[in-house]
Every structure is written in structure tokens, then in C-alpha cells.
Design a protein around this motif. Structure first.
Motif, PDB file in Angstrom:
ATOM      1  N   SER A 152       0.814  -1.220   0.000  1.00  0.00           N
ATOM      2  CA  SER A 152       0.000   0.000   0.000  1.00  0.00           C
ATOM      3  C   SER A 152       0.845   1.266   0.000  1.00  0.00           C
ATOM      4  CB  SER A 152      -0.910   0.024   1.224  1.00  0.00           C
ATOM      5  OG  SER A 152      -1.694  -1.130   1.249  1.00  0.00           O
ATOM      6  N   ILE A 153       2.015   1.199   0.582  1.00  0.00           N
ATOM      7  CA  ILE A 153       2.847   2.402   0.634  1.00  0.00           C
ATOM      8  C   ILE A 153       3.186   2.876  -0.777  1.00  0.00           C
ATOM      9  CG2 ILE A 153       5.195   3.180   1.142  1.00  0.00           C
ATOM     10  CD1 ILE A 153       4.952   1.800   3.827  1.00  0.00           C
ATOM     11  N   GLY A 154       3.530   1.935  -1.633  1.00  0.00           N
ATOM     12  CA  GLY A 154       3.827   2.288  -3.021  1.00  0.00           C
ATOM     13  C   GLY A 154       2.657   2.996  -3.676  1.00  0.00           C
ATOM     14  N   THR A 155       1.469   2.374  -3.542  1.00  0.00           N
ATOM     15  CA  THR A 155       0.276   2.963  -4.141  1.00  0.00           C
ATOM     16  C   THR A 155      -0.003   4.330  -3.545  1.00  0.00           C
ATOM     17  OG1 THR A 155      -0.560   0.738  -3.876  1.00  0.00           O
ATOM     18  CG2 THR A 155      -2.038   2.330  -4.906  1.00  0.00           C
ATOM     19  N   SER A 156       0.120   4.453  -2.229  1.00  0.00           N
ATOM     20  CA  SER A 156      -0.292   5.724  -1.638  1.00  0.00           C
ATOM     21  C   SER A 156       0.665   6.852  -2.010  1.00  0.00           C
ATOM     22  CB  SER A 156      -0.480   5.612  -0.122  1.00  0.00           C
ATOM     23  OG  SER A 156       0.577   4.949   0.465  1.00  0.00           O
ATOM     24  N   ILE A 157       1.932   6.544  -2.191  1.00  0.00           N
ATOM     25  CA  ILE A 157       2.844   7.602  -2.638  1.00  0.00           C
ATOM     26  C   ILE A 157       2.478   8.053  -4.053  1.00  0.00           C
ATOM     27  CG2 ILE A 157       5.226   8.125  -3.298  1.00  0.00           C
ATOM     28  CD1 ILE A 157       6.146   6.538  -0.928  1.00  0.00           C
ATOM     29  N   ALA A 158       2.171   7.081  -4.890  1.00  0.00           N
ATOM     30  CA  ALA A 158       1.781   7.422  -6.262  1.00  0.00           C
ATOM     31  C   ALA A 158       0.532   8.301  -6.273  1.00  0.00           C
ATOM     32  CB  ALA A 158       1.533   6.143  -7.063  1.00  0.00           C
ATOM     33  N   VAL A 159      -0.432   7.936  -5.440  1.00  0.00           N
ATOM     34  CA  VAL A 159      -1.678   8.694  -5.417  1.00  0.00           C
ATOM     35  C   VAL A 159      -1.494  10.052  -4.739  1.00  0.00           C
ATOM     36  CG1 VAL A 159      -4.036   8.711  -4.573  1.00  0.00           C
ATOM     37  CG2 VAL A 159      -3.077   6.628  -5.521  1.00  0.00           C
ATOM     38  N   LEU A 160      -0.606  10.069  -3.756  1.00  0.00           N
ATOM     39  CA  LEU A 160      -0.309  11.346  -3.097  1.00  0.00           C
ATOM     40  C   LEU A 160       0.218  12.342  -4.140  1.00  0.00           C
ATOM     41  CD1 LEU A 160       0.011  12.837  -0.316  1.00  0.00           C
ATOM     42  CD2 LEU A 160       2.405  12.166  -0.437  1.00  0.00           C
ATOM     43  N   TYR A 161       1.128  11.875  -4.945  1.00  0.00           N
ATOM     44  CA  TYR A 161       1.679  12.714  -6.007  1.00  0.00           C
ATOM     45  C   TYR A 161       0.555  13.254  -6.897  1.00  0.00           C
ATOM     46  CZ  TYR A 161       4.012  14.055 -10.304  1.00  0.00           C
ATOM     47  OH  TYR A 161       4.434  14.739 -11.405  1.00  0.00           O
ATOM     48  N   LEU A 162      -0.319  12.332  -7.278  1.00  0.00           N
ATOM     49  CA  LEU A 162      -1.448  12.701  -8.131  1.00  0.00           C
ATOM     50  C   LEU A 162      -2.275  13.818  -7.499  1.00  0.00           C
ATOM     51  CD1 LEU A 162      -2.648  11.401 -10.792  1.00  0.00           C
ATOM     52  CD2 LEU A 162      -4.332  10.345  -9.292  1.00  0.00           C
ATOM     53  N   SER A 163      -2.596  13.635  -6.214  1.00  0.00           N
ATOM     54  CA  SER A 163      -3.487  14.592  -5.553  1.00  0.00           C
ATOM     55  C   SER A 163      -2.798  15.933  -5.321  1.00  0.00           C
ATOM     56  CB  SER A 163      -3.976  14.022  -4.222  1.00  0.00           C
ATOM     57  OG  SER A 163      -2.937  14.061  -3.276  1.00  0.00           O
ATOM     58  N   GLU A 164      -1.475  15.892  -5.153  1.00  0.00           N
ATOM     59  CA  GLU A 164      -0.771  17.148  -4.870  1.00  0.00           C
ATOM     60  C   GLU A 164      -0.631  18.032  -6.112  1.00  0.00           C
ATOM     61  OE1 GLU A 164       1.994  16.200  -0.985  1.00  0.00           O
ATOM     62  OE2 GLU A 164       2.795  15.746  -2.940  1.00  0.00           O
ATOM     63  N   THR A 165      -0.901  17.423  -7.252  1.00  0.00           N
ATOM     64  CA  THR A 165      -0.797  18.217  -8.471  1.00  0.00           C
ATOM     65  C   THR A 165      -2.153  18.750  -8.922  1.00  0.00           C
ATOM     66  OG1 THR A 165      -1.059  16.257  -9.821  1.00  0.00           O
ATOM     67  CG2 THR A 165       1.180  16.898  -9.275  1.00  0.00           C
ATOM     68  N   ARG A 166      -3.200  18.365  -8.207  1.00  0.00           N
ATOM     69  CA  ARG A 166      -4.539  18.847  -8.558  1.00  0.00           C
ATOM     70  C   ARG A 166      -4.911  20.055  -7.712  1.00  0.00           C
ATOM     71  NH1 ARG A 166      -7.256  14.495 -11.121  1.00  0.00           N
ATOM     72  NH2 ARG A 166      -5.565  13.498 -12.276  1.00  0.00           N
ATOM     73  N   GLY A 167      -5.906  20.821  -8.228  1.00  0.00           N
ATOM     74  CA  GLY A 167      -6.429  21.956  -7.472  1.00  0.00           C
ATOM     75  C   GLY A 167      -5.318  22.915  -7.099  1.00  0.00           C
ATOM     76  N   ILE A 168      -5.351  23.403  -5.847  1.00  0.00           N
ATOM     77  CA  ILE A 168      -4.268  24.239  -5.366  1.00  0.00           C
ATOM     78  C   ILE A 168      -3.170  23.296  -4.917  1.00  0.00           C
ATOM     79  CG2 ILE A 168      -3.710  26.212  -3.910  1.00  0.00           C
ATOM     80  CD1 ILE A 168      -6.827  26.013  -3.122  1.00  0.00           C
TER      81      ILE A 168
ATOM     82  N   GLY B  62      13.436  16.221  -6.882  1.00  0.00           N
ATOM     83  CA  GLY B  62      12.184  15.936  -6.168  1.00  0.00           C
ATOM     84  C   GLY B  62      11.767  14.487  -6.319  1.00  0.00           C
ATOM     85  N   ILE B  63      11.878  13.983  -7.536  1.00  0.00           N
ATOM     86  CA  ILE B  63      11.535  12.570  -7.761  1.00  0.00           C
ATOM     87  C   ILE B  63      12.462  11.676  -6.940  1.00  0.00           C
ATOM     88  CG2 ILE B  63      11.461  10.719  -9.478  1.00  0.00           C
ATOM     89  CD1 ILE B  63      10.723  12.837 -11.551  1.00  0.00           C
ATOM     90  N   PHE B  64      13.738  12.026  -6.971  1.00  0.00           N
ATOM     91  CA  PHE B  64      14.729  11.275  -6.204  1.00  0.00           C
ATOM     92  C   PHE B  64      14.325  11.209  -4.729  1.00  0.00           C
ATOM     93  CE2 PHE B  64      18.601  11.547  -3.532  1.00  0.00           C
ATOM     94  CZ  PHE B  64      19.171  10.325  -3.847  1.00  0.00           C
ATOM     95  N   GLU B  65      13.885  12.342  -4.197  1.00  0.00           N
ATOM     96  CA  GLU B  65      13.515  12.348  -2.795  1.00  0.00           C
ATOM     97  C   GLU B  65      12.271  11.501  -2.532  1.00  0.00           C
ATOM     98  OE1 GLU B  65      12.558  15.998  -0.786  1.00  0.00           O
ATOM     99  OE2 GLU B  65      12.323  14.807   1.028  1.00  0.00           O
ATOM    100  N   LEU B  66      11.334  11.601  -3.448  1.00  0.00           N
ATOM    101  CA  LEU B  66      10.109  10.828  -3.280  1.00  0.00           C
ATOM    102  C   LEU B  66      10.418   9.329  -3.192  1.00  0.00           C
ATOM    103  CD1 LEU B  66       7.225  11.851  -3.085  1.00  0.00           C
ATOM    104  CD2 LEU B  66       6.896  11.278  -5.499  1.00  0.00           C
ATOM    105  N   SER B  67      11.326   8.885  -4.045  1.00  0.00           N
ATOM    106  CA  SER B  67      11.635   7.458  -3.990  1.00  0.00           C
ATOM    107  C   SER B  67      12.460   7.129  -2.748  1.00  0.00           C
ATOM    108  CB  SER B  67      12.348   7.000  -5.267  1.00  0.00           C
ATOM    109  OG  SER B  67      13.620   7.573  -5.317  1.00  0.00           O
TER     110      SER B  67
END
Ligand SMILES: Nc1ncnc2c1ncn2[C@@H]1O[C@H](COP(=O)(O)OP(=O)(O)OP(=O)(O)O)[C@@H](O)[C@H]1O
Ligand SMILES: [Mg+2]
Lengths: 241, 237
Positions: free
Chosen positions: B173-189, B211-216
Motif C-alpha cells: 500500500s505504501i507504493g500505491t499511496s505515494i503514487a496517489v499522493l503525487y497525483l493529488s498534490e498536483t490537482r487543485g491548489i 524531487g523525484i529522487f527524494e520521493l523514492s
């Protein structure tokens, strides 16, 4: 010590599993129960352990009506039922811990029992690392540390090879010498029933109508190859049919 | 030792790709040096934000998921009621969820936390439920004959029994949630590390890769954390 009065039980309505059982056992008595698969052997042990409630009839232990689990009744399950996430020591200590036994007393007791069962060296091992025969010993140990006076064995040697099985049977007899117990051994194995029971109860369709006296041959290792032993086995076999 | 080898392989591949596409993809050493240069001023804040979101979501979903899962595993009636809810919400596409949650939540923090919660809580529920169901009945019998109280029952039997499966599920789940977190942080404000990466796509290539490096790196550290918990708590496996 144990008294069953007109005991009846069924898991589902109109499908009686235990039928009109009347039986009385003395304080120090060792019996074996033998019967075909599905005749209700495990069920009767669960009832005696207080883990199932009779549909009708009653069980008395030490003249007290059995209404719930009883701390001094220990059941040794077919597949062990040990806690794999605990060590041998952890499996033995849980019951004592739940009773707030002081650590020193607890350790002393566990050491003593493990020593008697010749598994003290396995104390720190997890369950996956010990053999089938050793698992059975742990299952016994964890009930003996609770000062049990009734032991219920559900096919304790069914999964053991012939040699380990013999070892196990002799261990059981040595436990009987060290601890005063009322013991019931359920088995599929006729020879085991004769070796380990002062009485052999043949169970059929949830009934315990046939009781064979076996005081003479019980626990007698030298008699195991005798004609009398052989004849007894044949008698049990006939009654099973 | 083997872990170091794994990193070496990653870096070799990375160098190789950078060598071919050196216009677009910076070299690993440049990214790492840049990481230490810009971290205090540019990355620290979004990192803290993303991390606190991630951890809040994960912790909440584990707490809630364990409770619901255990109830479902222990009682077939509860199971029958909750099962349809779980199985019908679980397959909804995560990107569709983002849209719905943006409408519902005024606070971006709770929108994103809820998103992570929803993504992680269902696998946790299902895992815990199944793990409880596979506990042999003899184990329960023995626990019962020891007259364990409720607290002991959870601490000594149920929790240890589900833990290995729970940790595996969390790892996935951690993998999925990081991916989705990224998605949500780029939407809206947008905000957080995801926004940081997204907003540097055109402006500064090197910062984006940093930034990508840090995320991984964050994902890797969370995995390591779970490995440590497993080594400590699941010795019996
Ligand atoms: N939980 C249950 N629900 C419904 N029926 C059951 C349940 N457990 C056992 N039974 C039924 O009750 C009967 C007796 O079962 P029990 O387990 O006591 O037999 P057993 O003599 O121990 O058999 P075995 O030698 O195979 O272990 C069987 O017909 C079995 O199908
Ligand atoms: Mg049985």
C-alpha cells in the motif's frame, strides 16, 4: 471425579452427535476412547473441556456442575493448537501470566515441567523450529504448568511416525507417574488404546455403550508383544465393527 | 551488502540513460549534490507536508482497518454487513476518488489524508479479516480455556496472528499511496512534494529530478521501516 449424566449434544438441530452418554470416571483414572471417524470423539472432549455446552444432560467435575471452561482441565488438540508467534516458553507462560503468577514462581514451574517432559533445551525456540513429537510435548507442558487434574488428548499421536509414537506413549505413562491425573486419550489406533487405557471405551454414533476393562495390560510395556495384548486388540476390533 | 549492490545497479542504469539522453535527464551525482544544496530551502517544507499527510493517512487507516477487519473476521454477521461496502468501494479508480474528495473537502490536508486513508484502509481490512479467519479454531479453544480477558486476547492472540500479513499489505500500500499522493498534490491548489516536482517540469529539470529522487527515497525509507518492524515483531515466521 468426572460424571456425565444423560449427556446429549448436537451442532445442528435434529442431528445428534452425542447421545445419552452416562459415564463416571475416578480421580486417578486413565481411559482411552476409540471409535471411527465422525462418531463424536472430538466433540465429547470439547464438552468435557467446557468449550461446548450440552444440549441436555450434565457434566459434573468434582461434584460441581460444569458450566464454563475450567482452569484445571487441559486439552491437547489433534494438531497441537500451539501459538506459533510464541516460543515454547511463551506458550507455557501465557496461562500463568493471565493468572498473575509471580515471574519467579512461573519460571520455576515452567522449568520443572519442561524438564520432566525432556524439552527444557527448547525453551527459547519458536514452534516452527521443533518437531511434531516435541510440539505434542509442549502442548502437554502448557497445560501441566497450570496444575491440571484432567487431561484430554485428541488423537495425540496421529501425526507421529511409529517410533516417535512409541516414545510419546511412554512419555505419557511417565507423566501419569509424576502427576496425579484423570486422563482421557482419544485415538484411532487400537494398540494405543490398549496400551494407554485402564478402560477402553468403544464409541459408536455418539454413544458409549461398550466399556472394556483393561487394568491388567494398561501401561505394561513388557506385555506389549504378548498374546493377551494381541487378543485384547482383537476384542476391541470386533467391538468396533 | 546486497542492498548496496541493488543501489549500484540502479545507478548504473541511471548513468546509462543519462548518457544517452543527457539533455533531458541529469546524472545521478548532479541530482544528489543538488539534493543537499536545495533541501533546506526548497524541499524541507513540501517534504514535511507530504510526509505528515502520508503518515497520518497510513496510521489512521491501520488503526481503523485493524478494528473493522478483526470484527469482520470474528463475527460472520458483521462480515455480511460490511463485506459489500468494502468490495464496492475498493475498486473505484483512485483518480476518480480525487475528484470526488476535492468537491467534498474544504481542507486540502484532510482531502489528501482521506484519499490515502481510503486507499490503504480497504486492503488492511481485507487482510486482517482473512488473517483472523485462518487462525485455527484450536488456538481459540486454548485461549478460551485459559480464560484470557479481552485485552489479553487482542494482545497475545489476534494482534500477533495478523501482524505478518498486515505488514506485507502495508508494504504494497505504501507504493500505491505515494503514487496517489503525487497525483493529488498536483490537482487543485497544489502543494507538497508532488506539486514541487510538477511545477519544476518546465522551469528546472534538475530540481524536478531531485524531487523525484527524494520521493523514492521516502518510499525506500518507509519500506525499510516496515522491514525493521517485521524483524523485531515477526521472528516466529
Ligand atoms: N462445528 C461443527 N458443525 C457441525 N457439525 C460438526 C461440527 N464439528 C463436527 N461436526 C459433526 O459432528 C460429528 C462428530 O464430529 P467429531 O469431530 O466429534 O468426530 P470425531 O469422532 O472426532 O472424528 P475424527 O476421528 O475424524 O476426528 C461429525 O459427523 C461431524 O461432521
Ligand atoms: Mg476428532
Amino acid at each position: 471425579m468426572i460424571k456425565m449424566n444423560n449427556l446429549n449434544f448436537s451442532y445442528e438441530e435434529n442431528k445428534p452427535v452425542i447421545r445419552h452418554i452416562n459415564l463416571e470416571l475416578d480421580k486417578d483414572e486413565k481411559i482411552s476412547i476409540i471409535g471411527r471417524s465422525g462418531c463424536g470423539k472430538t466433540t465429547i472432549l470439547l464438552l468435557l473441556a467446557g468449550l461446548l455446552k450440552p444440549v441436555s444432560g450434565e457434566i459434573l467435575i468434582n461434584n460441581q456442575l460444569l458450566l464454563d471452561v475450567r482452569r484445571q482441565t487441559g486439552m491437547i488438540f489433534q494438531n497441537g493448537g500451539l501459538f506459533p508467534w510464541k516460543t515454547v516458553y511463551g506458550n507455557c507462560s501465557l496461562g500463568l501470566k493471565a493468572r498473575h503468577t509471580p515471574k519467579k514462581e512461573m519460571d520455576h514451574k515452567i522449568d520443572q515441567v519442561l524438564d520432566n517432559l525432556e524439552i527444557k533445551h527448547l525453551k527459547a525456540q519458536y514452534i516452527k523450529n521443533i518437531s511434531g513429537g516435541q510440539k505434542q510435548r509442549v502442548a502437554i507442558a502448557r497445560t501441566l504448568v497450570l496444575d491440571s487434574d484432567v487431561l484430554l488428548f485428541d488423537e495425540p499421536s496421529a501425526s507421529l511416525d511409529a517410533f516417535t509414537k512409541e516414545n510419546f506413549q511412554d512419555l505419557l505413562l511417565s507423566i501419569y507417574e509424576k502427576y496425579p491425573l484423570c486422563s482421557i486419550v482419544v485415538t484411532h489406533d487400537i494398540e494405543e488404546a490398549v496400551y494407554l487405557g485402564q478402560k477402553i471405551i468403544v464409541m459408536k454414533d455418539g454413544k458409549m455403550d461398550e466399556i472394556i476393562d483393561n487394568k491388567k495390560l494398561f501401561g505394561d510395556k513388557s506385555a506389549k508383544k504378548s498374546i493377551a495384548f494381541y487378543e485384547k486388540c482383537i476384542e476391541v476390533r470386533k467391538r468396533l465393527e | 551488502m546486497k542492498k548496496i549492490l541493488g543501489f549500484i545497479i540502479i545507478f548504473i542504469i541511471w548513468y546509462f540513460i543519462s548518457f544517452i539522453y543527457h539533455q533531458q535527464i541529469p546524472y545521478p551525482h548532479d541530482v544528489i549534490i543538488n539534493f543537499f544544496n536545495i533541501f533546506p530551502e526548497q524541499l524541507l517544507e513540501p517534504t514535511l507536508e507530504s510526509l505528515s499527510l502520508l503518515l497520518t493517512g497510513l496510521i489512521l487507516s491501520v488503526l481503523v482497518g485493524i478494528h473493522i477487519g478483526m470484527y469482520m473476521g470474528l463475527s460472520s454477521r458483521v462480515n455480511q454487513i460490511i463485506d459489500p461496502i468494502v468490495y464496492s468501494i475498493y475498486p473505484i479508480p483512485k483518480s476518480a476518488l480525487v475528484q470526488v474528495l476535492i468537491v467534498i473537502f474544504a481542507s486540502m490536508f484532510w482531502m489528501k489524508t482521506t484519499l490515502i486513508f481510503i486507499i490503504v484502509v480497504f486492503p488492511v481490512i481485507i487482510t486482517v479479516k482473512d488473517a483472523v479467519k485462518t487462525i485455527p479454531k484450536e488456538v481459540f479453544y486454548h485461549a478460551k480455556s485459559l480464560s484470557l480477558n479481552k485485552k489479553e486476547m487482542y494482545k497475545e492472540i489476534l494482534f500477533p496472528a495478523i501482524l505478518p500479513n498486515l505488514l506485507s499489505t502495508l508494504r504494497i500500500s505504501i507504493g500505491t499511496s505515494i503514487a496517489v499522493l503525487y497525483l493529488s498534490e498536483t490537482r487543485g491548489i497544489g502543494s507538497g512534494l508532488g506539486y514541487y516536482i510538477d511545477s519544476h517540469v518546465v522551469v528546472n529539470n534538475l530540481n524536478m529530478f531531485t524531487g523525484i529522487f527524494e520521493l523514492s527515497l521516502i518510499g525506500y525509507l518507509l519500506f525499510i521501516g516496515i522491514d525493521i518492524l517485521e524483524k523485531r515483531w515477526c521472528k516466529w515466521i
